[in-house]
Motif scaffolding. Structure first.
Motif, PDB file in Angstrom:
ATOM      1  N   GLU A  10       6.775 -26.690 -43.719  1.00  0.00           N
ATOM      2  CA  GLU A  10       6.130 -27.080 -42.434  1.00  0.00           C
ATOM      3  C   GLU A  10       6.781 -28.473 -41.949  1.00  0.00           C
ATOM      4  N   ILE A  11       6.619 -28.629 -40.890  1.00  0.00           N
ATOM      5  CA  ILE A  11       6.805 -29.884 -40.191  1.00  0.00           C
ATOM      6  C   ILE A  11       5.668 -30.336 -39.204  1.00  0.00           C
ATOM      7  N   GLU A  12       5.299 -31.573 -39.422  1.00  0.00           N
ATOM      8  CA  GLU A  12       3.914 -32.138 -38.581  1.00  0.00           C
ATOM      9  C   GLU A  12       2.955 -30.841 -38.437  1.00  0.00           C
ATOM     10  N   GLY A  13       2.795 -30.191 -39.537  1.00  0.00           N
ATOM     11  CA  GLY A  13       1.643 -29.380 -39.639  1.00  0.00           C
ATOM     12  C   GLY A  13       2.058 -27.905 -39.112  1.00  0.00           C
ATOM     13  N   ARG A  15       4.201 -24.593 -39.067  1.00  0.00           N
ATOM     14  CA  ARG A  15       4.994 -23.711 -40.280  1.00  0.00           C
ATOM     15  C   ARG A  15       5.974 -23.361 -39.489  1.00  0.00           C
ATOM     16  N   ILE A  16       7.423 -23.365 -40.182  1.00  0.00           N
ATOM     17  CA  ILE A  16       8.649 -23.076 -39.795  1.00  0.00           C
ATOM     18  C   ILE A  16       9.233 -21.962 -40.429  1.00  0.00           C
ATOM     19  N   LEU A  17       9.083 -22.336 -41.741  1.00  0.00           N
ATOM     20  CA  LEU A  17       9.794 -21.181 -42.642  1.00  0.00           C
ATOM     21  C   LEU A  17       8.483 -20.568 -43.442  1.00  0.00           C
ATOM     22  N   PRO A  35      17.597 -15.767 -33.003  1.00  0.00           N
ATOM     23  CA  PRO A  35      17.283 -16.434 -31.987  1.00  0.00           C
ATOM     24  C   PRO A  35      16.827 -18.053 -32.147  1.00  0.00           C
ATOM     25  N   ASN A  36      16.961 -18.687 -30.767  1.00  0.00           N
ATOM     26  CA  ASN A  36      16.832 -20.001 -31.012  1.00  0.00           C
ATOM     27  C   ASN A  36      15.391 -20.143 -31.286  1.00  0.00           C
ATOM     28  N   GLY A  37      15.103 -21.248 -32.303  1.00  0.00           N
ATOM     29  CA  GLY A  37      13.695 -21.473 -32.616  1.00  0.00           C
ATOM     30  C   GLY A  37      13.351 -20.701 -33.841  1.00  0.00           C
ATOM     31  N   SER A  38      14.257 -19.980 -34.364  1.00  0.00           N
ATOM     32  CA  SER A  38      13.634 -19.211 -35.563  1.00  0.00           C
ATOM     33  C   SER A  38      13.930 -19.719 -36.809  1.00  0.00           C
ATOM     34  N   GLY A  39      14.325 -20.959 -36.979  1.00  0.00           N
ATOM     35  CA  GLY A  39      14.200 -21.789 -38.124  1.00  0.00           C
ATOM     36  C   GLY A  39      15.450 -22.136 -38.642  1.00  0.00           C
ATOM     37  N   LYS A  40      16.601 -21.533 -38.058  1.00  0.00           N
ATOM     38  CA  LYS A  40      17.815 -21.694 -38.828  1.00  0.00           C
ATOM     39  C   LYS A  40      18.307 -23.226 -39.080  1.00  0.00           C
ATOM     40  N   SER A  41      17.992 -24.004 -38.197  1.00  0.00           N
ATOM     41  CA  SER A  41      18.454 -25.219 -38.440  1.00  0.00           C
ATOM     42  C   SER A  41      17.360 -25.968 -39.597  1.00  0.00           C
ATOM     43  N   THR A  42      16.250 -25.463 -39.607  1.00  0.00           N
ATOM     44  CA  THR A  42      15.377 -26.063 -40.341  1.00  0.00           C
ATOM     45  C   THR A  42      15.763 -25.632 -41.907  1.00  0.00           C
TER      46      THR A  42
END
Ligand SMILES: Nc1ncnc2c1ncn2[C@@H]1O[C@H](COP(=O)(O)OP(=O)(O)O)[C@@H](O)[C@H]1O
Ligand SMILES: [Mg+2]
Lengths: 249, 491
Positions: A10-13, A15-17, A35-42
């Motif tokens: 999670e980041i700032e509450g 959930r990303i992964l 897709p963009n925003g799917s959490g790859k960079s995270t």
């Protein structure tokens, strides 16, 4: 080499992964598309140890050792390298100075002797030449005033010099024209080695024509939703990510 | 680049001893009673065997000082100083002016060795090493100059380098002519106090046409408890001469604050050049802000002759409070003043420092490069004045002030004053403030640097223009100091 089990972040509450599982073997080049925003960079940041991400569950094993408690520099010393999607600028620190500092820091962590200046220069020159990076650029502040493409090449130069065992490339292809893309791909291909693994993150299939992956994983909503061979990338190119977006929604 | 590596090594080594110079030396001391009065001033003067005119000079300053108030305009806060609670004179016992190093208390020599100035070694090496890489040292311990090296050799070149006490006795004409001619007795509260009670310091005279054959250096150390240190330095570069001078400072770690109020006067006559460098590492106080040196210093150079040049370079890493504005009076036509500064504050340190460039003569030029680095809960202020008087036609100044913040509990401030009474004067001012971002830190860490190494690398990059101004021998030392003083600034 890399094994990720049920990673929840999670980041700032937010959930990303969402329980991500992934295995990459030594010698393998694995591609992650999504897709963009799917959490790859995270995912790449969490593997590298960026602080602000909160890992709620799961583990990341490198050669069987859980690295989640290690500092980013300790992970780097174990051979984890991340080529950033947006490399940072360090004004005032010449690229040469930076390269020498990081090479020696890692050598020290591994209890190897410091490089002599001639040896260092030799290595930098050879690696820079392959990536078409001229000497003038090496004298400038790290990434300061570099074009997008130059910054990406500088990431690959650092990767070549540090000889990491596990390399993550986060959208290294974005912002590159076709010639630069070929240079970068060539740089990566020469580093392919049975003892080294790659995680190549990309939005487009294009890069994978030049860095041909062994496996392809599709990421959506913080999870790997499909895995396959290199043909999966071509299929995605044709059909787009629409299916996965819906599936995720 | 090897220096970066050294920095790295250095940071590793300092986990155990934050302030490596914080040791105390046990030496028998000869101390005057606590407090300040005409009697104490007379006592200091007589202990030094000074002539009557000097005693009078001091007394006049003391009377003047009693009518003055401590300045309050600087951006620093500290509890009131009780000037009657301090000792104004402390000297190592059995010290009737040592003739050679053999006569110096071995404890003192040990102290200097710990500080990294092996005096003995220097003299032994004297005949061996190539000229240029040697440094003549005047070591001041609390109130007294302990030993000056290479004196004889300098004398051959005609250069006088000795303690100010000795100069008052041996070269009274030079001292009378120049002492107080740049920083007048009544200049400011701290300078006036210094004029009354200064106990030692260095004196340099470089005769006409002589290029001083080696770096001159003074190391100041406060050792005694509750002792104010008031050095007086006077440097005169006669016509066409050149001298490079370096000052280094340390003090033991103590809970109570120690007062340091020095005065430095530089005089450059026609075509002469003085380069004055400082590596200031007084004890900065502990992690909670307890203890540390209060450093109230008046430094001023007078470019008295045409085509003369004075250049100040300072690396300020220590002190709980720094109040310091090395300045240049550009009196001679075509004279030039320079100020290069690195001021680092960490913990609870407060720095208010900068310079004044006073353009009086025609076609005078000045250059100011200031790099302020604030970390921890410190406050770091650059305060600068550039002025051109009516006759200063063609005056030019370039000022560049950069601040770097580490963390978000510290502050950096820039207070530039500009006054021009001559329409042809051209003053340029540039200022930037930046911060080491978390993303930059993560990037460096990802490449294998640890936090201290990353900060040292970025900071060394930030200050390199100024480090280049230091004499070679000291640039490396300064670089090490910078990383030591930033220890614990992250995380
Ligand atoms: N620092 C952050 N604060 C808040 N949200 C973030 C932060 N970083 C990433 N996110 C969010 O996490 C999600 C995944 O982002 P990212 O990992 O960059 O995806 P990708 O690389 O696949 O495009 C996005 O919705 C993004 O807005
Ligand atoms: Mg991304």
């Amino acid at each position: 080499m890399l094994q990720i089990n049920n990673l929840v972040v999670e980041i700032e509450g937010k959930r990303i992964l969402n329980g991500l599982d992934l295995t990459v073997k030594a010698g393998e080049v694995a591609a992650i598309m999504g897709p963009n925003g799917s959490g790859k960079s995270t995912l790449s940041y969490v593997i590298a140890g960026k602080e602000e991400y909160e890992v709620l569950d799961g583990e990341i094993l490198v050669d069987g050792e859980n690295i989640l408690e290690l500092e980013p520099n300790e992970r780097a010393a174990r051979g984890v390298f991340l080529a950033f999607q947006y490399p940072l600028e360090i004004p005032g620190v010449s690229t040469m100075t930076f390269l020498k500092a990081i090479m020696n820091a890692q050598r020290k962590a591994r209890e190897e002797a410091e490089l002599t200046t001639p040896e260092f220069m030799k290595r930098v020159r050879a690696a820079a030449e392959k990536l078409h990076i001229d000497q003038e650029m090496l004298r400038r502040g790290l990434n300061v005033g570099f074009s997008g493409g130059e910054k990406k090449r500088m990431e690959i130069l650092q990767m070549a010099l540090l000889e990491p065992r596990f390399c993550i490339l986060d959208e290294t292809d974005s912002g590159l024209d076709i010639d630069a893309l070929k240079i970068v791909a060539e740089g990566v291909n020469t580093l392919r080695d049975p003892a080294r693994a790659f995680l190549v993150i990309t939005h487009y299939q294009r890069l994978l024509n030049h860095i041909v992956p062994d496996t392809v994983h599709v990421m959506a909503n913080g999870r790997i939703v499909r895995s396959g061979g290199k043909e999966l990338a071509l299929e995605l190119e044709a059909s787009g990510y629409a299916d996965y977006r819906e599936q995720a929604a | 680049m090897p220096a970066v590596q050294e920095t790295v090594e250095r940071v590793k080594a300092i986990d155990v001893e934050q302030y490596k110079y914080g040791f105390e030396t046990t030496i028998e001391m000869d101390k005057a009673p606590k407090g300040l009065s005409e009697d104490i001033v007379r006592l200091i003067s007589s202990k030094k065997g000074e002539p009557e005119w000097m005693t009078e000079w001091r007394l006049e300053a003391f009377r003047r000082w009693q009518t003055m108030r401590e300045p309050k305009w600087a951006r620093v806060n500290y509890p009131p100083i009780d000037y009657q609670e301090l000792y104004y004179y402390a000297a190592p016992k059995k010290n009737p002016a040592p003739k050679s190093l053999d006569e110096v208390d071995p404890e003192i020599l040990k102290t200097y060795e710990k500080l990294g100035i092996p005096l003995r070694e220097q003299e032994i090496l004297a005949g061996v090493e190539g000229a240029g890489s040697r440094v003549a040292v005047d070591a001041v311990f609390d109130s007294v100059s302990v030993v000056t090296t290479f004196k004889e050799e300098l004398k051959k070149a005609g250069v006088i380098f000795c303690s100010i006490s000795e100069a008052i006795r041996e070269y009274p004409d030079l001292v009378r002519k120049y002492l107080g001619s740049v920083v007048p007795v009544s200049d400011n509260f701290f300078a006036t106090l210094n004029s009354a009670v200064f106990t030692d310091g260095s004196f340099v005279y470089v005769p006409e046409g002589v290029r001083c054959p080696m770096e001159l250096s003074t190391y100041f150390r406060i050792n005694e408890r509750n002792t104010g240190q008031f050095e007086r330095t006077l440097i005169i570069a006669d016509k066409g001469s050149y001298v490079s001078y370096l000052e280094g400072c340390t003090a033991p770690a103590r809970d109570e604050n120690q007062l340091h109020a020095a005065v430095v006067e530089l005089i450059a006559l026609d075509d002469a050049e003085i380069k004055y460098s400082t590596v200031q590492n007084w004890y900065p106080g502990d992690a909670e802000g307890k203890g540390g040196v209060y450093n109230f210093v008046t430094k001023r150079g007078d470019c008295r002759g045409a085509n003369s040049k004075i250049s100040w370079t300072q690396v300020e890493t220590g002190s709980a409070i720094t109040w310091k504005y090395p300045s240049c009076i550009l009196r001679g036509d075509n004279s030039r003043g320079e100020f290069y500064s690195i001021a680092i504050s960490n913990g609870y340190q407060q720095v208010d420092s900068g310079t004044k460039m006073i353009h009086l003569g025609k076609n005078t030029t000045s250059r100011i490069i200031s790099k302020g680095i604030a970390a921890g809960r410190s406050e770091n202020t650059y305060r600068g004045l550039v002025s051109a008087h009516r006759k200063a036609s063609g005056a030019r100044n370039f000022t560049n002030c950069d601040s770097l913040l580490i963390g978000d509990k510290c502050g950096a401030h820039t207070v530039p004053y500009i006054e021009s009474k001559n329409a042809s004067a051209v003053f340029e001012h540039e200022a930037t403030t930046s911060k080491i971002s978390d993303d930059q830190m993560f990037y460096c860490l990802q490449r294998g640097l640890d936090e201290e190494e990353a900060v040292a690398l970025i900071v060394n990059g930030f200050v390199k223009d100024v480090l280049q101004q230091l004499p070679m021998e000291f640039a490396v030392e300064a670089q090490k100091l910078i990383s030591i003083s930033l220890e614990g600034s992250v995380g």
